[in-house]
Design an enzyme around this catalytic site. Structure first.
Site, PDB file in Angstrom:
ATOM      1  NE  ARG A   1     -37.321 -59.454  27.732  1.00 29.62           N
ATOM      2  CZ  ARG A   1     -36.848 -58.376  27.087  1.00 29.62           C
ATOM      3  NH1 ARG A   1     -37.590 -57.287  26.983  1.00 29.62           N
ATOM      4  NH2 ARG A   1     -35.637 -58.392  26.550  1.00 29.62           N
TER       5      ARG A   1
ATOM      6  CE  LYS B   1     -39.217 -48.838  25.415  1.00 31.31           C
ATOM      7  NZ  LYS B   1     -38.471 -49.706  24.476  1.00 31.31           N
TER       8      LYS B   1
ATOM      9  CD  GLN C   1     -33.812 -54.506  21.377  1.00 29.36           C
ATOM     10  OE1 GLN C   1     -33.276 -54.415  20.262  1.00 29.36           O
ATOM     11  NE2 GLN C   1     -34.567 -53.546  21.875  1.00 29.36           N
TER      12      GLN C   1
ATOM     13  CB  SER D   1     -27.752 -56.683  22.257  1.00 24.48           C
ATOM     14  OG  SER D   1     -29.113 -56.677  21.870  1.00 24.48           O
TER      15      SER D   1
ATOM     16  CG  ASP E   1     -32.686 -48.068  26.964  1.00 22.83           C
ATOM     17  OD1 ASP E   1     -31.998 -48.082  25.920  1.00 22.83           O
ATOM     18  OD2 ASP E   1     -33.512 -48.953  27.238  1.00 22.83           O
TER      19      ASP E   1
ATOM     20  NE  ARG F   1     -35.275 -45.354  26.439  1.00 26.44           N
ATOM     21  CZ  ARG F   1     -36.295 -45.823  27.163  1.00 26.44           C
ATOM     22  NH1 ARG F   1     -36.884 -45.043  28.045  1.00 26.44           N
ATOM     23  NH2 ARG F   1     -36.743 -47.058  27.014  1.00 26.44           N
TER      24      ARG F   1
END
Ligand code: S3P
Length: 424
Positions: free
Chosen positions: A25, A20, A166, A164, A312, A385
């Site tokens: 990206r 993912k 992100q 992080s 995750d 998830r």
């Protein structure tokens, strides 16, 4: 939906769908590059499709077929002011990275997502980007929808207060548009797919331990991107193979970037039978075949700098721990509270319903081992998830398990239930 329950002897080979993080990206860099980018093994999950739609709304031509994506990039200046509001659906990666991209474009844009996105913190991205000169207007200061007014960005030095990828990636995208060199210092090493892809698309970035240096004004050139399988999707079958009696599962072409393989280290520490073979390069990333077999496991402590390498996977690792001998403690994982849902509360509530002794803490969970699972009614909280973890839990349950909002799995693994069925 009625889940598949009470199974033994799962055997077979699975090719999990594309990663993912890398799929997102590949679209972003493809759009910002000059020339054509083709992406194979792209994840056709809802999150990555949201990224495609966002770039289409910004005027980028993207062809989408089941076997490949073709992005016709026209460089940074190819992005145009959108006519409507950009919608990221459930995708935290899309909204946060887009804030970094949009911050330096010469137009205004408003970006929003679903009810989960509206509750997730955006201040962690907006605050450093504002230091670079970005202009945002957000609901209640820190939440989506966010209106971005394109601005001239300045480089900066920034130490990330949270681990992080992100946040790091959003700053990197802004830094690529700033005039000069930006330095980002990570708290702990997080996934580095953005850094890898900058190099793959012909750009430059310097990474020394936890310090990243990137200079603005770089141009990228279209590439052929091959996306490896997603270890975060493979995680559900890694755990199934270890805890369902009489199982042996082979997972082919799984991405094994070291910033993502914390689950393999944890399985080994718990005494699980796991091998990684046939290691090969997939573009600038590495992939391999992971094989797992039913194992006698022992509880462990999971904390510190391994957390970003398995963040995750923690919901399904909690399930894994419930089948080990003794107690497992997960700590330093407060980030779980700001994922698609609060994953500490959700995992504790739903696994408890199936009979697991598990307690939530401020920054993790304490899970008792050797637990017998029974049936019940559980929910996904709209979190992919959570939904997949509960299906793996149900494989051990001795009576019916009903899952509310099972469709959430489409965010990252649309063929998940078919793949579970293929193993028995
Ligand atoms: C991601 C980074 C992680 C992860 C998410 C994908 C990415 O989030 O949980 O699923 O692609 O950069 P954080 O950076 O917020 O930890």
């Amino acid at each position: 939906m009625q889940l598949i329950t009470d199974k033994q002897g799962l055997t077979g080979t699975i090719q999990v769908p594309g990663d993912k993080s890398i799929s997102h990206r590949s679209i972003m860099f493809g759009a910002l590059a000059e020339g054509t980018t083709t992406v194979t093994n792209f994840l056709h999950g809802e999150d990555c499709l949201s990224t495609i739609e966002v770039f289409r709304a910004l005027g980028v031509e993207i062809e989408d077929s089941p076997d490949k994506i073709v992005v016709h990039g026209k460089g940074w200046d190819g992005l145009q002011k959108p006519t409507g509001i950009l919608d990221v659906g459930n995708s935290g990666t899309t909204i946060r990275l887009m804030l970094g991209i949009l911050a330096g474009r010469p137009f205004d844009a408003t970006i929003k997502g679903d009810a989960s996105i509206a509750k997730r913190p955006m201040g962690r991205v907006m605050s450093p980007l504002r230091e670079m000169g970005a202009i945002f207007e957000a609901k209640e200061a820190n939440f989506a929808p966010v209106k971005v007014t394109g601005a001239k960005l300045e480089p900066m030095e920034y130490t990330l207060p949270v681990a992080s990828a992100q946040v790091k990636s959003a700053i990197i995208f802004a830094a690529l548009q700033a005039d000069g060199e930006t330095t980002i210092i990570e708290k702990e090493k997080t996934r580095d797919h953005t850094e890898q892809m900058i190099r793959q698309f012909g750009g430059e970035i310097d990474v020394t331990d936890l310090t990243i240096r990137v200079t603005g004004g770089q141009r990228f050139v279209g590439q052929e991107v091959v996306v490896p399988g997603d270890i975060s999707s493979a995680a559900f079958f890694i755990v199934a193979g270890l805890i369902v009696p009489g199982s042996k599962i082979r997972l082919e072409n799984v991405g094994i970037n070291p910033t993502r393989t914390g689950i393999i280290d944890v399985v080994k520490a718990m005494g699980g039978k796991i091998t990684v073979e046939e290691i090969h390069a997939v573009g600038d990333e590495a992939a391999g075949t992971i094989t797992v077999e039913t194992s006698d496991l022992v509880g462990t402590e999971i904390g510190g700098d391994i957390i970003p390498r398995l963040i995750d996977e923690l919901p399904v690792i909690a399930l894994l721990a419930s089948q080990a001998k003794g107690q497992t403690v997960i700590k330093d994982a407060a980030e779980l509270k700001v994922k698609e849902t609060n994953r500490i509360d959700a995992v504790v509530a739903e696994l408890s319903k199936l009979g697991v002794q598990i307690t939530g803490t401020d920054d993790g969970m304490i899970i008792e081992g050797h637990q017998k699972l029974h049936g019940g009614k559980v929910k996904s909280y709209g979190d992919h998830r959570m939904g997949m973890m509960l299906q793996i839990a149900a494989l051990l349950a001795d009576s019916d398990v009903e899952l509310e909002n099972a469709e959430a799995i489409k965010v990252s693994y649309p063929t998940f239930f078919e793949d579970v069925r293929s193993l028995y």
